[in-house]
Design an enzyme around this catalytic site. Structure first.
Site, PDB file in Angstrom:
ATOM      1  N   CYS A  69       0.849  -1.204   0.000  1.00  0.00           N
ATOM      2  CA  CYS A  69       0.000   0.000   0.000  1.00  0.00           C
ATOM      3  C   CYS A  69       0.878   1.245   0.000  1.00  0.00           C
ATOM      4  O   CYS A  69       1.691   1.438   0.899  1.00  0.00           O
ATOM      5  CB  CYS A  69      -0.923  -0.077   1.220  1.00  0.00           C
ATOM      6  N   CYS A  72       0.697   3.573   2.982  1.00  0.00           N
ATOM      7  CA  CYS A  72       1.317   2.928   4.157  1.00  0.00           C
ATOM      8  C   CYS A  72       2.822   3.127   4.136  1.00  0.00           C
ATOM      9  O   CYS A  72       3.443   3.426   5.163  1.00  0.00           O
ATOM     10  CB  CYS A  72       1.040   1.427   4.173  1.00  0.00           C
TER      11      CYS A  72
END
Ligand code: ZN
Length: 144
Positions: A69, A72
């Protein structure tokens, strides 16, 4: 701020240690003698997550993330910075939701990154979406 000793779980061996406030930075585990609490995020897995959440008397802020991600990955260094400024008030930890899907499912994680703040084994706050270090710190301090 309480002056009572606080229970904290050793990230190296899982032993529960009783730490005097102010001694967090130098405290060594009574069992394995490694440092019990350091100012960087702790990587948790399914088998260590529950023990830390249940046994720690220090609030734990968990970053539910995924290594694939983008937001992230962007938040990772910010989260690490927040671990320094929130130390030793709050322990910061991370769990990879793609590897630990049972934990992610139990907490109903639908988006990553999601931050959940735990105290005394219970969720007390959550926030989804990437934040910078300053916002992570400010948000956490609202709750602890
Ligand atoms: Zn230990």
């Amino acid at each position: 701020m309480t002056t009572d000793n606080r229970l904290i779980v050793c990230p190296h061996c899982g032993a529960v240690n009783r730490i005097h406030p102010g001694r967090e930075a130098e405290a060594a585990c009574g069992k394995c003698h490694a440092k019990v609490f350091e100012d960087h995020p702790l990587e948790l897995v399914g088998s260590t997550f529950d023990r830390h959440i249940a046994k720690s008397e220090v609030p734990i802020l968990v970053d539910f993330y995924s290594p694939t991600c983008g937001p992230c990955l962007m938040m990772g260094p910010q989260f690490a910075d927040a671990a320094k400024t929130l130390f030793p008030r709050v322990r910061l930890a991370k769990i990879d939701t793609s590897a630990e899907q049972a934990v992610a499912a139990r907490y109903g994680i639908r988006a990553v990154p999601t931050l959940i703040l735990f105290r005394d084994g219970r969720e007390i706050a959550r926030q989804s979406g990437a934040m910078n270090a300053r916002d992570i710190e400010a948000w956490t301090r609202q709750h602890v």
